[in-house]
Design a protein around this motif. Structure first.
Motif: not given
Length: 422
Positions: A231-236
């Motif tokens: 969830r944190n890798v490509y969170r917007f």
């Protein structure tokens, strides 16, 4: 989310329960001071995850269920017991860290209707660890080296509500205390790790010893951490000032849904035997979802606006597009045979009911037989066509039936009688 997630996922033998943190910078009565996580201050929830899939969660500002607090359980353990209520099978193994685990909770978990077996590290104080198992931390380097590798263990006997509970401790760099209802034996196993050797200037394989039950715990405990990491890798929402609590929870919820969708995508690809090179990366999967949200008319594969809709075909009805679509379809030397297994939900022909795919009849070879008639044990009809997407030969009477009727394997005898009358 808590209603939908259990409908699309079957929890395996091992799962994990841990906390999830939702970063929040504003002011709220339920905001918690969190100094031990990179997320910072915010809201927290207890989550039950399996292979990175968030199955259920319970916010800590929500009141715990009265039926568990009346049994003497703390609000934390009451929330975890509520998470267990969502499970559908018995005798799962739950991994926990030292915030949750204790001997009293191990007993309560096994008396739950789902008979949950708990294992994980725990704290040595106020958690029910017997004094014969406890180890004190050595202060000097010489004593630490001497105590390293010492193992103590005790087994609880004679309690039917908590069978074979093992309390153990292993002195590593410091003493680690462990409670397990899963462990069957205590033994050392040899592990390997690639390390850099300063003297030789090369990477070498380092062999070391580890207790087998701790190794199993390490491999199974990180399910919640995997979900948080994805969830944190490509969170917007990194660039947003999260000073409105509803924005923080909304962005967290969307992130959890996207991670769960990607985990399901990977599992489906694994079950279908998709080659690893053809599986989308996490980045590409997120990109396709984002493009579908930005321009659903162009990128969302639905019957209304997707590539298989009449609107799409009318706008892109050119020979070059038709040739490119045809070239992307899989080419097989022989047609797929219809069987009870291939028609199942995870069979090779489960694609037949997928309305996002193109199912158009094409002229088959002269000697082709109708696979439906062959499966029913009836003489093949004339006028055989082929569905290139499903790679199946069908007569004109069976083409629509094959692509629109679910549970064909259940209706096999009825179809055989129907065709015999004709």
């Amino acid at each position: 989310m808590n209603y939908i997630f259990p409908l699309v996922w079957m929890v395996g033998l091992f799962f994990a329960v841990d906390e999830m943190t939702i970063g929040f910078q504003g002011m709220h009565v339920d905001k918690r001071r969190i100094t031990y996580k990179n997320e910072g201050d915010g809201f927290q929830c207890d989550a039950l995850c399996d292979d990175g899939f968030c199955y259920q969660f319970y916010f800590r500002n929500e009141p715990a269920q009265v039926k568990y607090t009346q049994l003497g359980l703390s609000p934390l353990h009451s929330r975890v017991m509520s998470l267990f209520d969502s499970l559908k099978d018995d005798y799962h193994c739950c991994g926990m860290d030292n915030l949750y685990n204790s001997t009293s909770f191990c007993k309560r978990a096994f008396t739950h209707p789902r008979k949950i077996k708990v294992h994980g590290v725990t704290r040595k104080g106020m958690r029910g660890i017997p004094s014969c198992v406890k180890q004190e931390e050595m202060k000097t380097r010489k004593k630490q080296i001497k105590a390293r590798g010492k193992v103590k263990a005790a087994v609880l006997r004679g309690d039917p509500d908590c069978p074979n509970l093992i309390a153990s401790s292993v002195y590593d760099t410091k003493p680690v205390h462990f409670l397990s209802m899963v462990c069957k034996e205590l033994k050392w196993i040899v592990k390997e790790r690639i390390v850099y050797n300063v003297e030789t200037g090369c990477k070498e394989i380092l062999k070391f010893l580890r207790m087998d039950y701790i190794n199993d715990y390490n491999n199974e405990m990180g399910d919640v951490d995997i979900s948080d990491q994805l969830r944190n890798v490509y969170r917007f929402d990194h660039w947003l000032c999260q000073r409105k609590w509803w924005w923080s929870i909304l962005f967290w919820a969307v992130g959890v849904v996207l991670v769960n969708a990607y985990i399901i995508y990977l599992k489906v690809c694994q079950m279908e035997g998709v080659q690893k090179s053809a599986i989308l990366t996490h980045h590409d999967f997120r990109k396709k979802v984002a493009m579908a949200w930005i321009n659903p008319e162009l990128y969302w594969p639905t019957e209304v606006n997707g590539p298989n809709s009449s609107n799409w075909k009318r706008r892109t009805a050119t020979a070059s597009v038709a040739l490119s679509v045809e070239s992307d379809l899989p080419q097989r030397a022989r047609a797929t045979q219809i069987s009870d297994t291939s028609l199942g939900p995870y069979g090779a022909l489960s694609i037949r009911l997928d309305t996002t795919k193109s199912h158009f009849p094409e002229i088959a070879k002269n000697k082709s037989r109708c696979s439906m008639h062959k499966w029913l044990g009836i003489e093949t009809q004339k006028g055989i066509t082929m569905c290139r997407t499903c790679n199946v030969n069908l007569c004109k009477d069976c083409f629509k039936l094959f692509h629109t009727t679910p549970n064909l394997e259940v209706k096999k005898e009825t179809l055989r009688q129907k065709y015999n009358k004709h």
